[in-house]
Design a protein around this motif. Structure first.
Motif, PDB file in Angstrom:
ATOM      1  N   GLU A  51       0.830  -1.208   0.000  1.00 37.04           N
ATOM      2  CA  GLU A  51       0.000   0.000   0.000  1.00 37.04           C
ATOM      3  C   GLU A  51       0.868   1.262   0.000  1.00 37.04           C
ATOM      4  O   GLU A  51       0.524   2.256  -0.638  1.00 37.04           O
ATOM      5  N   SER A  52       2.009   1.217   0.680  1.00 44.65           N
ATOM      6  CA  SER A  52       2.864   2.409   0.779  1.00 44.65           C
ATOM      7  C   SER A  52       3.460   2.815  -0.566  1.00 44.65           C
ATOM      8  O   SER A  52       3.850   3.973  -0.731  1.00 44.65           O
ATOM      9  N   VAL A  53       3.538   1.896  -1.515  1.00 45.00           N
ATOM     10  CA  VAL A  53       4.093   2.228  -2.838  1.00 45.00           C
ATOM     11  C   VAL A  53       3.026   2.208  -3.934  1.00 45.00           C
ATOM     12  O   VAL A  53       3.344   2.323  -5.114  1.00 45.00           O
ATOM     13  N   ALA A  99      -3.016  -8.220 -11.498  1.00 50.17           N
ATOM     14  CA  ALA A  99      -1.650  -8.354 -11.000  1.00 50.17           C
ATOM     15  C   ALA A  99      -1.317  -9.813 -10.745  1.00 50.17           C
ATOM     16  O   ALA A  99      -2.192 -10.648 -10.539  1.00 50.17           O
ATOM     17  N   ASP A 100      -0.021 -10.077 -10.751  1.00 48.52           N
ATOM     18  CA  ASP A 100       0.485 -11.414 -10.436  1.00 48.52           C
ATOM     19  C   ASP A 100       0.548 -11.522  -8.912  1.00 48.52           C
ATOM     20  O   ASP A 100       1.357 -10.894  -8.248  1.00 48.52           O
ATOM     21  N   TRP A 101      -0.325 -12.360  -8.387  1.00 50.86           N
ATOM     22  CA  TRP A 101      -0.470 -12.580  -6.953  1.00 50.86           C
ATOM     23  C   TRP A 101       0.825 -13.084  -6.314  1.00 50.86           C
ATOM     24  O   TRP A 101       1.074 -12.865  -5.127  1.00 50.86           O
ATOM     25  N   CYS A 102       1.688 -13.738  -7.078  1.00 49.91           N
ATOM     26  CA  CYS A 102       2.926 -14.307  -6.538  1.00 49.91           C
ATOM     27  C   CYS A 102       3.887 -13.245  -6.018  1.00 49.91           C
ATOM     28  O   CYS A 102       4.750 -13.544  -5.190  1.00 49.91           O
ATOM     29  N   TRP A 103       3.751 -12.017  -6.486  1.00 44.50           N
ATOM     30  CA  TRP A 103       4.618 -10.953  -5.959  1.00 44.50           C
ATOM     31  C   TRP A 103       4.432 -10.781  -4.454  1.00 44.50           C
ATOM     32  O   TRP A 103       5.363 -10.370  -3.759  1.00 44.50           O
ATOM     33  N   LEU A 104       3.262 -11.115  -3.929  1.00 41.80           N
ATOM     34  CA  LEU A 104       3.028 -10.947  -2.489  1.00 41.80           C
ATOM     35  C   LEU A 104       3.978 -11.811  -1.670  1.00 41.80           C
ATOM     36  O   LEU A 104       4.543 -11.353  -0.667  1.00 41.80           O
ATOM     37  N   SER A 105       4.207 -13.048  -2.097  1.00 43.27           N
ATOM     38  CA  SER A 105       5.160 -13.923  -1.393  1.00 43.27           C
ATOM     39  C   SER A 105       6.577 -13.392  -1.528  1.00 43.27           C
ATOM     40  O   SER A 105       7.361 -13.437  -0.574  1.00 43.27           O
ATOM     41  N   LYS A 120      11.105  -2.638  -5.430  1.00 46.11           N
ATOM     42  CA  LYS A 120      11.007  -2.999  -6.846  1.00 46.11           C
ATOM     43  C   LYS A 120       9.967  -4.100  -7.039  1.00 46.11           C
ATOM     44  O   LYS A 120       9.175  -4.058  -7.985  1.00 46.11           O
ATOM     45  N   TYR A 121       9.968  -5.084  -6.150  1.00 41.23           N
ATOM     46  CA  TYR A 121       8.982  -6.173  -6.250  1.00 41.23           C
ATOM     47  C   TYR A 121       7.557  -5.627  -6.122  1.00 41.23           C
ATOM     48  O   TYR A 121       6.662  -6.033  -6.864  1.00 41.23           O
ATOM     49  N   ALA A 122       7.375  -4.710  -5.178  1.00 36.71           N
ATOM     50  CA  ALA A 122       6.050  -4.113  -4.987  1.00 36.71           C
ATOM     51  C   ALA A 122       5.642  -3.294  -6.219  1.00 36.71           C
ATOM     52  O   ALA A 122       4.492  -3.356  -6.656  1.00 36.71           O
ATOM     53  N   ASN A 123       6.588  -2.566  -6.768  1.00 38.83           N
ATOM     54  CA  ASN A 123       6.293  -1.801  -7.987  1.00 38.83           C
ATOM     55  C   ASN A 123       5.970  -2.731  -9.150  1.00 38.83           C
ATOM     56  O   ASN A 123       5.116  -2.413  -9.986  1.00 38.83           O
ATOM     57  N   ASN A 124       6.620  -3.895  -9.197  1.00 41.05           N
ATOM     58  CA  ASN A 124       6.307  -4.887 -10.233  1.00 41.05           C
ATOM     59  C   ASN A 124       4.862  -5.359 -10.108  1.00 41.05           C
ATOM     60  O   ASN A 124       4.176  -5.556 -11.106  1.00 41.05           O
ATOM     61  N   TYR A 125       4.415  -5.559  -8.864  1.00 37.02           N
ATOM     62  CA  TYR A 125       3.018  -5.948  -8.635  1.00 37.02           C
ATOM     63  C   TYR A 125       2.084  -4.895  -9.237  1.00 37.02           C
ATOM     64  O   TYR A 125       1.178  -5.203  -9.999  1.00 37.02           O
ATOM     65  N   TRP A 126       2.313  -3.645  -8.880  1.00 39.67           N
ATOM     66  CA  TRP A 126       1.431  -2.571  -9.332  1.00 39.67           C
ATOM     67  C   TRP A 126       1.546  -2.322 -10.830  1.00 39.67           C
ATOM     68  O   TRP A 126       0.599  -1.829 -11.452  1.00 39.67           O
ATOM     69  N   ALA A 127       2.672  -2.671 -11.425  1.00 36.99           N
ATOM     70  CA  ALA A 127       2.855  -2.491 -12.869  1.00 36.99           C
ATOM     71  C   ALA A 127       2.271  -3.652 -13.668  1.00 36.99           C
ATOM     72  O   ALA A 127       2.246  -3.612 -14.895  1.00 36.99           O
ATOM     73  N   GLY A 128       1.835  -4.715 -12.972  1.00 33.01           N
ATOM     74  CA  GLY A 128       1.284  -5.876 -13.667  1.00 33.01           C
ATOM     75  C   GLY A 128       2.346  -6.770 -14.277  1.00 33.01           C
ATOM     76  O   GLY A 128       2.063  -7.552 -15.180  1.00 33.01           O
ATOM     77  N   TRP A 136      -2.660 -14.990 -11.716  1.00 36.61           N
ATOM     78  CA  TRP A 136      -3.312 -13.702 -11.954  1.00 36.61           C
ATOM     79  C   TRP A 136      -4.521 -13.498 -11.057  1.00 36.61           C
ATOM     80  O   TRP A 136      -5.424 -14.309 -11.026  1.00 36.61           O
ATOM     81  N   GLU A 137      -4.462 -12.392 -10.320  1.00 33.86           N
ATOM     82  CA  GLU A 137      -5.601 -11.971  -9.527  1.00 33.86           C
ATOM     83  C   GLU A 137      -6.143 -10.694 -10.134  1.00 33.86           C
ATOM     84  O   GLU A 137      -5.395  -9.898 -10.707  1.00 33.86           O
TER      85      GLU A 137
END
Length: 171
Positions: A51-53, A99-105, A120-128, A136-137
């Motif tokens: 959420e912070s990013v 988004a790719d749900w796997c980024w959460l892990s 960077k991982y969090a930004n990857n989530y938000w970038a899809g 995919w979620e």
């Protein structure tokens, strides 16, 4: 008139929802707030970091309804978390983010290890962006239950064992 009916049919999409409570066909899927409330602290930390990013034009995860694109992936999650599995229908304009749900892990692991790449991982989530094995979620504004998919107990147990890295003793 026929083209109006075809357009409305084409703008609907099928997805899958793992849900703790029993839902009926026609029910509107409630937001995922109870999911967040029940999270262990490590997952909550990952959610707070994500959420912070979050870019301001994208939805807050805590306000969205989560659905999976793929039935098999949703079966795994539903089995692992002892949840019911539903086919849901949504209008394509209700999709807020994919988004790719796997980024959460990956993010949770990064926070534990104090990995400088975690942002960077969090930004990857938000970038899809995708991980090696994407799940995919969709974060959606609204979804309606079409039907429940019953997962046989043997399949549910096998998927739970698989999720925890335990062998399938039937092999």
């Amino acid at each position: 008139w026929k083209s109006v009916v075809q357009f409305s049919l084409q703008s609907m999409m099928k997805a899958y929802r793992a849900h703790k409570n029993t839902l009926q066909p026609g029910d509107v899927v409630p937001p995922s707030t109870s999911f967040f409330d029940a999270m262990p602290e490590g997952k909550k930390a990952a959610e707070r970091f994500l959420e912070s990013v979050r870019p301001p034009h994208l939805p807050k995860r805590e306000n969205a309804i989560f659905v999976f694109e793929d039935e098999i992936q949703c079966r795994k999650w539903a089995s692992q978390e002892l949840r019911n599995l539903y086919v849901v229908e949504l209008k394509s304009n209700c999709i807020l983010h994919r988004a790719d749900w796997c980024w959460l892990s990956v993010i949770m692991g990064g926070l534990v290890k104090n990995d400088p790449q975690t942002a960077k991982y969090a930004n990857n989530y938000w970038a899809g962006e995708t991980t090696e094995r994407p799940v995919w979620e969709l974060l959606v504004a609204s979804a309606t239950v079409v039907e429940e998919i019953i997962i046989p107990e043997l399949e549910r147990n096998r998927l739970r064992c698989e999720a925890h890295g335990l062998p399938d003793l039937r092999d």
